[in-house]
Motif scaffolding. Structure first.
Motif, PDB file in Angstrom:
ATOM      1  N   LEU A  56      -3.423 -16.098   6.866  1.00  0.00           N
ATOM      2  CA  LEU A  56      -2.152 -15.333   6.710  1.00  0.00           C
ATOM      3  C   LEU A  56      -1.782 -14.899   5.240  1.00  0.00           C
ATOM      4  O   LEU A  56      -1.525 -13.805   5.045  1.00  0.00           O
ATOM      5  N   LYS A  57      -1.869 -15.997   4.753  1.00  0.00           N
ATOM      6  CA  LYS A  57      -1.551 -15.741   3.185  1.00  0.00           C
ATOM      7  C   LYS A  57      -2.683 -14.825   2.677  1.00  0.00           C
ATOM      8  O   LYS A  57      -2.235 -13.912   1.668  1.00  0.00           O
ATOM      9  N   LYS A  58      -3.709 -14.866   2.905  1.00  0.00           N
ATOM     10  CA  LYS A  58      -4.794 -14.203   2.351  1.00  0.00           C
ATOM     11  C   LYS A  58      -4.857 -12.827   2.947  1.00  0.00           C
ATOM     12  O   LYS A  58      -4.782 -11.659   2.002  1.00  0.00           O
ATOM     13  N   ASP A  59      -4.401 -12.426   4.096  1.00  0.00           N
ATOM     14  CA  ASP A  59      -3.973 -11.007   4.421  1.00  0.00           C
ATOM     15  C   ASP A  59      -2.953 -10.407   3.768  1.00  0.00           C
ATOM     16  O   ASP A  59      -3.062  -9.353   3.445  1.00  0.00           O
ATOM     17  N   TYR A  60      -2.117 -11.322   3.436  1.00  0.00           N
ATOM     18  CA  TYR A  60      -0.560 -10.796   2.936  1.00  0.00           C
ATOM     19  C   TYR A  60      -0.931 -10.446   1.512  1.00  0.00           C
ATOM     20  O   TYR A  60      -0.719  -9.451   0.921  1.00  0.00           O
ATOM     21  N   ILE A  61      -1.793 -11.423   0.789  1.00  0.00           N
ATOM     22  CA  ILE A  61      -2.026 -10.777  -0.573  1.00  0.00           C
ATOM     23  C   ILE A  61      -2.940  -9.584  -0.634  1.00  0.00           C
ATOM     24  O   ILE A  61      -2.771  -8.816  -1.491  1.00  0.00           O
ATOM     25  N   SER A  62      -3.993  -9.563   0.120  1.00  0.00           N
ATOM     26  CA  SER A  62      -4.738  -8.400   0.111  1.00  0.00           C
ATOM     27  C   SER A  62      -3.695  -6.838   0.333  1.00  0.00           C
ATOM     28  O   SER A  62      -4.248  -6.171  -0.232  1.00  0.00           O
ATOM     29  N   LEU A  63      -2.944  -6.901   1.453  1.00  0.00           N
ATOM     30  CA  LEU A  63      -2.107  -6.079   1.670  1.00  0.00           C
ATOM     31  C   LEU A  63      -1.149  -5.658   0.524  1.00  0.00           C
ATOM     32  O   LEU A  63      -0.976  -4.565   0.335  1.00  0.00           O
ATOM     33  N   LEU A  64      -0.860  -6.851  -0.095  1.00  0.00           N
ATOM     34  CA  LEU A  64       0.133  -6.555  -1.107  1.00  0.00           C
ATOM     35  C   LEU A  64      -0.391  -6.086  -2.407  1.00  0.00           C
ATOM     36  O   LEU A  64      -0.041  -5.094  -2.957  1.00  0.00           O
ATOM     37  N   ALA A  65      -1.720  -6.181  -2.584  1.00  0.00           N
ATOM     38  CA  ALA A  65      -2.529  -5.599  -3.554  1.00  0.00           C
ATOM     39  C   ALA A  65      -2.793  -4.290  -3.433  1.00  0.00           C
ATOM     40  O   ALA A  65      -2.666  -3.396  -4.144  1.00  0.00           O
ATOM     41  N   GLU A  66      -2.934  -3.850  -2.138  1.00  0.00           N
ATOM     42  CA  GLU A  66      -3.174  -2.440  -1.671  1.00  0.00           C
ATOM     43  C   GLU A  66      -1.936  -1.741  -1.959  1.00  0.00           C
ATOM     44  O   GLU A  66      -1.842  -0.495  -2.339  1.00  0.00           O
ATOM     45  N   LYS A  82       4.187   2.045   5.903  1.00  0.00           N
ATOM     46  CA  LYS A  82       3.659   1.420   6.893  1.00  0.00           C
ATOM     47  C   LYS A  82       3.175   0.246   6.352  1.00  0.00           C
ATOM     48  O   LYS A  82       3.214  -1.028   6.922  1.00  0.00           O
ATOM     49  N   ILE A  83       2.604   0.223   5.083  1.00  0.00           N
ATOM     50  CA  ILE A  83       2.127  -0.985   4.451  1.00  0.00           C
ATOM     51  C   ILE A  83       3.173  -2.036   4.345  1.00  0.00           C
ATOM     52  O   ILE A  83       3.200  -3.291   4.274  1.00  0.00           O
ATOM     53  N   SER A  84       4.393  -1.402   3.621  1.00  0.00           N
ATOM     54  CA  SER A  84       5.599  -2.386   3.384  1.00  0.00           C
ATOM     55  C   SER A  84       6.099  -2.897   4.908  1.00  0.00           C
ATOM     56  O   SER A  84       6.394  -4.195   4.699  1.00  0.00           O
ATOM     57  N   SER A  85       5.878  -2.355   5.903  1.00  0.00           N
ATOM     58  CA  SER A  85       6.408  -2.816   7.209  1.00  0.00           C
ATOM     59  C   SER A  85       5.277  -3.764   7.715  1.00  0.00           C
ATOM     60  O   SER A  85       5.703  -5.000   8.206  1.00  0.00           O
ATOM     61  N   GLN A  86       4.259  -3.822   7.273  1.00  0.00           N
ATOM     62  CA  GLN A  86       3.054  -4.878   7.514  1.00  0.00           C
ATOM     63  C   GLN A  86       3.321  -6.025   6.723  1.00  0.00           C
ATOM     64  O   GLN A  86       3.042  -7.200   7.365  1.00  0.00           O
ATOM     65  N   ARG A  99      -1.203  -0.912  -5.177  1.00  0.00           N
ATOM     66  CA  ARG A  99      -2.330   0.194  -5.839  1.00  0.00           C
ATOM     67  C   ARG A  99      -1.697   1.428  -5.615  1.00  0.00           C
ATOM     68  O   ARG A  99      -1.701   2.327  -6.385  1.00  0.00           O
ATOM     69  N   GLU A 100      -1.407   1.738  -4.173  1.00  0.00           N
ATOM     70  CA  GLU A 100      -1.342   2.950  -3.669  1.00  0.00           C
ATOM     71  C   GLU A 100      -0.036   3.587  -3.832  1.00  0.00           C
ATOM     72  O   GLU A 100       0.251   4.801  -3.815  1.00  0.00           O
ATOM     73  N   SER A 101       0.894   2.459  -3.959  1.00  0.00           N
ATOM     74  CA  SER A 101       2.470   3.202  -4.331  1.00  0.00           C
ATOM     75  C   SER A 101       2.465   3.887  -5.624  1.00  0.00           C
ATOM     76  O   SER A 101       3.347   4.682  -5.815  1.00  0.00           O
ATOM     77  N   LYS A 102       1.624   3.459  -6.413  1.00  0.00           N
ATOM     78  CA  LYS A 102       1.495   4.057  -7.698  1.00  0.00           C
ATOM     79  C   LYS A 102       1.082   5.451  -7.697  1.00  0.00           C
ATOM     80  O   LYS A 102       1.516   6.271  -8.355  1.00  0.00           O
ATOM     81  N   GLN A 103       0.265   5.712  -6.621  1.00  0.00           N
ATOM     82  CA  GLN A 103      -0.205   7.129  -6.490  1.00  0.00           C
ATOM     83  C   GLN A 103       0.463   7.798  -5.674  1.00  0.00           C
ATOM     84  O   GLN A 103       0.816   9.104  -5.769  1.00  0.00           O
ATOM     85  N   TYR A 104       1.125   7.528  -4.405  1.00  0.00           N
ATOM     86  CA  TYR A 104       1.900   8.077  -3.587  1.00  0.00           C
ATOM     87  C   TYR A 104       3.429   7.997  -3.643  1.00  0.00           C
ATOM     88  O   TYR A 104       4.073   8.840  -3.138  1.00  0.00           O
ATOM     89  N   GLY A 105       3.677   6.961  -4.345  1.00  0.00           N
ATOM     90  CA  GLY A 105       5.369   6.772  -4.266  1.00  0.00           C
ATOM     91  C   GLY A 105       5.628   5.924  -3.034  1.00  0.00           C
ATOM     92  O   GLY A 105       5.021   5.862  -2.144  1.00  0.00           O
ATOM     93  N   SER A 106       6.923   5.453  -3.225  1.00  0.00           N
ATOM     94  CA  SER A 106       7.591   4.544  -2.090  1.00  0.00           C
ATOM     95  C   SER A 106       8.218   5.321  -1.127  1.00  0.00           C
ATOM     96  O   SER A 106       8.127   4.571   0.063  1.00  0.00           O
ATOM     97  N   LYS A 107       7.957   6.605  -0.919  1.00  0.00           N
ATOM     98  CA  LYS A 107       8.555   7.480   0.286  1.00  0.00           C
ATOM     99  C   LYS A 107       7.400   7.794   1.141  1.00  0.00           C
ATOM    100  O   LYS A 107       7.782   8.545   2.236  1.00  0.00           O
ATOM    101  N   HIS A 108       6.328   7.644   0.553  1.00  0.00           N
ATOM    102  CA  HIS A 108       5.033   8.121   1.519  1.00  0.00           C
ATOM    103  C   HIS A 108       4.926   7.130   2.580  1.00  0.00           C
ATOM    104  O   HIS A 108       5.180   6.192   2.585  1.00  0.00           O
ATOM    105  N   PRO A 109       4.828   7.882   3.757  1.00  0.00           N
ATOM    106  CA  PRO A 109       4.782   7.412   5.198  1.00  0.00           C
ATOM    107  C   PRO A 109       3.572   6.123   5.053  1.00  0.00           C
ATOM    108  O   PRO A 109       3.903   5.208   5.837  1.00  0.00           O
ATOM    109  N   HIS A 110       2.392   6.303   4.341  1.00  0.00           N
ATOM    110  CA  HIS A 110       1.382   5.211   4.288  1.00  0.00           C
ATOM    111  C   HIS A 110       1.937   3.880   3.405  1.00  0.00           C
ATOM    112  O   HIS A 110       1.788   2.884   4.041  1.00  0.00           O
ATOM    113  N   ILE A 111       2.645   4.263   2.463  1.00  0.00           N
ATOM    114  CA  ILE A 111       2.975   3.067   1.778  1.00  0.00           C
ATOM    115  C   ILE A 111       4.372   2.229   2.772  1.00  0.00           C
ATOM    116  O   ILE A 111       4.614   1.084   2.513  1.00  0.00           O
TER     117      ILE A 111
END
Length: 770
Positions: free
Chosen positions: A316-326, A343-347, A329-341
């Motif tokens: 679980l910690k491995k998945d969490y670290i991997s998702l946190l890295a994603e 979703k990742i925050s919810s995960q 990386r993507e929040s810098k590109q799309y911003g925190s209001k982006h739906p994909h971001i």
């Protein structure tokens, strides 16, 4: 001075000194040698010969194992005590009594005092004993021993005689073990050679019979004891076995040993399980305490080892670290209001909640495991305690069980041993087997061992010779007189002027003034001695002759007056004008010696009653004048201490070549000491072999204290040619050149003795004139 001390030490240890002592007492040596040698010879040739016979026996090791109870009946044959005991048995009185009885030695001439042949020594000894016994009986008629002997019964008398016979036998018996072996030599000494061999052989046989008898008696005693105790042992076996069987039935014991093994195994297993449970409980308790401590902080709980090592949480910690890295990386590109971001925050939130949930589950499982471990430990401890109680109960039963079992087994073993030994004893009772064997029987000796005539005679000669020599040196040690020039030099450090031989008045018997040997026998060895003395005195001063001479001695009767007179005659015969003065005003002797008047003399001159011409008397020879003592004054010392004597001597020196003064002894009065201060020389006369060194030393010290001019000493009254070995050379030469005695003496003197005497002359003359 150092050189003189070294020389003195060499003379002290020189063999010539010992030889002189031996020759001086040669007749003592010869006499004692003859006495000892003849006594030994008589004792040797009169002694009855003694023979010796020897038998050799072997004493093997043996262990008479009648019973196997080693603590009670065993015998360590390797111990030296066993062989020492056997040697003592060979010399025991019981064995000796058996030999005497078997050979009827009580009536043999070797032991029967009434039949013994007495030799010369035995006869003499017996006579002495009988004489002493008779003498004691005369003076002590009622001695306790005699009365005690008279009251003995016939049996006591026989016992006493038997004891003496046994003592006599044992005195002749010899038991000699051969070193590093089991062999023993048995020897017997006797005057009868046949008897010696018979006694030794009979003794060896009796010793073997005695050994067998002891074994037989031991077997009989053992058999009786075994028969008496075998029934009792059987009853003990039955009783002990019944007691053991009853105890097993009461305690329902089938096999105590197997049950003990099972309980021990269970105890071991339970003890191991309790230890493991306790270890597990301690580990879980530690983990549980940490979990409770970190319960408020989720992050701290995640640091627990059980949480960190859980595979699910790690995934679980491995998945969490991997998702946190994603997300980053993507929040810098799309911003925190982006739906994909979003979703990742919810995960991420969902993973984080799941991890916390799993951590809480693990913490709850730790508590459950800890409680299970505590309960399991308690159960195992209770089981272990129950098993211990069962083991203790079984041990209590085992104590009595083992006691009963050991008793039954020991009784059974003892019964079997006794039964077996009883059968063996019955079988071996009739066997005559001994560990002692005769290797060599004694044979009749051909030659006696005593007396050893050659050895005895040799020892007698050696002992006699050394005893004589030892007695000679003992006599010499006791002799503290002056005898030789060496003694004069050693003890007084005084010059030796010459010896004066013993005056034999038989040669001048019937003649006027028989002591004047220089007058009547001018060519005799005594006259030659006085001439030699005259020469020594005249040459004592290198530049002039001594005028006034004082002749004295340490003690009375040492021959100073005769010596003075003969010396004066000898000087007058040599052409010198001599005057002799008798200054012994206490016991004057010169006028009696020369048959002269004593109306006026030196005492009158000292008090001035008359001139010198009135006291001068003609001597027995030309050129010799005599001044006697005159009237004896009451105060001789006071007269001599005055200057009158010195003036008189000064006047006489003008008229005469030599003045000879006879004086009293030194240790008695002080007259001689007074005169010694005003003369040219003092001569000390010593009676050789008579006057002690202490007396001479005392007189000589008196002269030294006043610085008297000492010329030397004269050893007087020497017995030349007989006892004094040192002076023999002078005796020989005096005789050789004497009055018609040359040829006679030469025929009686052996050439070897003369050569030896000449050798002593050279050595002694060097010592004397040094």
């Amino acid at each position: 001075m150092e050189h003189q001390q070294l020389s003195f030490q060499e003379e002290e240890i020189h063999l010539r000194d010992y030889w002189r002592v031996v020759m001086k007492y040669r007749w003592t040596v010869v006499t004692l040698f003859i006495i000892v040698f003849v006594t030994v010879a008589i004792a040797t040739f009169s002694a009855e010969p003694v023979y010796k016979a020897t038998a050799q026996i072997l004493i093997d090791k043996e262990n008479p194992n009648v019973l196997s109870i080693q603590e009670v009946m065993s015998l360590d044959a390797q111990d030296l005590d066993y062989y020492q005991t056997q040697y003592k048995i060979l010399q025991s009185r019981s064995l000796t009594r058996a030999v005497i009885k078997a050979m009827d030695l009580a009536h043999h001439k070797e032991f029967d005092s009434t039949q013994q042949e007495k030799g010369l020594i035995a006869t003499v000894a017996s006579s002495i004993r009988e004489s002493l016994s008779s003498l004691l009986h005369t003076f002590f008629p009622s001695r306790p021993d005699s009365s005690a002997t008279a009251t003995l019964t016939p049996q006591e008398i026989r016992d006493r005689e038997e004891g003496r016979l046994i003592d006599a036998f044992l005195d002749k018996l010899q038991v000699e073990p051969i070193r590093n072996s089991h062999l023993v030599n048995i020897s017997f000494l006797a005057h009868d050679p046949t008897l010696t061999a018979r006694v030794v052989n009979v003794l060896a046989d009796q010793y073997i019979q005695h050994n067998l008898k002891l074994k037989f008696e031991a077997s009989m005693d053992a058999s009786e004891w075994l028969n008496r105790n075998v029934g009792e042992l059987k009853k003990k076996v039955e009783t002990s076995e019944e007691a053991l069987h009853s105890y097993k039935e009461e305690n329902k014991i089938v096999s105590l040993e197997e049950k003990q093994d099972i309980i021990v195994q269970k105890l071991s297993e339970l003890n191991t399980a309790v230890t493991d449970a306790k270890t597990k409980r301690i580990r879980l308790e530690t983990l549980y305490n940490q979990a409770n401590k970190f319960k408020a902080s989720g992050e701290m709980l995640e640091s627990l080892p059980s949480v960190m090592n859980n595979p699910l949480i790690q995934e679980l910690k491995k998945d969490y670290i991997s998702l946190l890295a994603e997300y980053n990386r993507e929040s810098k590109q799309y911003g925190s209001k982006h739906p994909h971001i979003i979703k990742i925050s919810s995960q991420l939130t969902s993973l984080k909640n799941r991890i916390q949930s799993e951590v809480q589950k693990i913490a709850n499982s730790i508590k459950t495991e800890y409680e299970i471990a505590v309960a399991q430990e308690q159960v195992l401890i209770e089981a272990l305690n129950e098993q211990k109680e069962e083991a203790l109960e079984l041990n209590k039963k085992a104590i009595q069980y083992n006691v009963l079992k050991r008793d039954a087994e020991s009784n059974q073993q003892m019964f079997e041993v006794v039964l077996n030994r009883l059968k063996e004893t019955d079988l071996t009772r009739g066997l005559k087997n001994s560990n002692i064997r005769i290797i060599d029987r004694a044979e009749v000796p051909e030659f006696p061992i005593k007396p050893n005539k050659k050895l005895n005679l040799l020892l007698g000669a050696i002992v006699g010779l050394f005893a004589g020599i030892g007695l000679s040196f003992f006599f010499e040690y006791l002799d503290n007189t002056i005898k030789t020039p060496e003694d004069l030099k050693r003890y007084l450090n005084l010059t030796f002027l010459g010896p004066v031989p013993h005056l034999d008045l038989s040669e001048t018997e019937g003649l006027p003034c028989p002591e004047m040997i220089a007058l009547h026998k001018p060519k005799s060895h005594t006259s030659e001695a006085y001439k030699g003395l005259r020469t020594s005195v005249l040459f004592s001063f290198p530049d002039h002759d001594p005028k006034a001479l004082l002749i004295t001695s340490a003690s009375p009767s040492e021959g100073k007056t005769i010596t003075s007179t003969n010396l004066a005659i000898t000087m007058a015969q040599g052409g010198s004008r001599v005057v002799m003065i008798d200054c012994d005003m206490r016991k004057p002797r010169l006028h009696r010696l020369l048959n002269m008047k004593n109306e006026k003399g030196i005492s009158n001159l000292l008090i001035g009653q008359c001139p010198i011409e009135d006291v001068l008397q003609n001597g027995p020879v030309d050129n010799l004048k005599i001044i006697t003592c005159g009237h004896r004054p009451p105060n001789p010392s006071e007269l001599l201490v005055s200057d009158n004597l010195k003036n008189i001597l000064t006047e006489l020196k003008k008229r005469f070549d030599h003045i000879i003064i006879d004086s009293p002894p030194l240790v008695a009065v002080t007259d001689s000491v007074i005169i010694s201060r005003i003369v040219d020389g003092v001569i000390l006369v010593i009676h050789g072999g008579v006057t002690s060194r202490e007396v001479i030393k005392r007189g000589y010290d008196l002269l030294k204290n006043v610085n008297a001019p000492m010329l030397g000493g004269i050893i007087n009254n020497i017995d030349l040619g007989k006892r004094s070995y040192y002076y023999y050379y002078q005796y020989y030469y005096y005789q050789y050149y004497g009055d018609g005695e040359t040829k006679t003496h030469k025929r009686r003197t052996r050439k070897k003795r003369v050569q030896h005497a000449e050798h002593e002359v050279n050595e002694s003359r060097e010592v004397a004139w040094k």
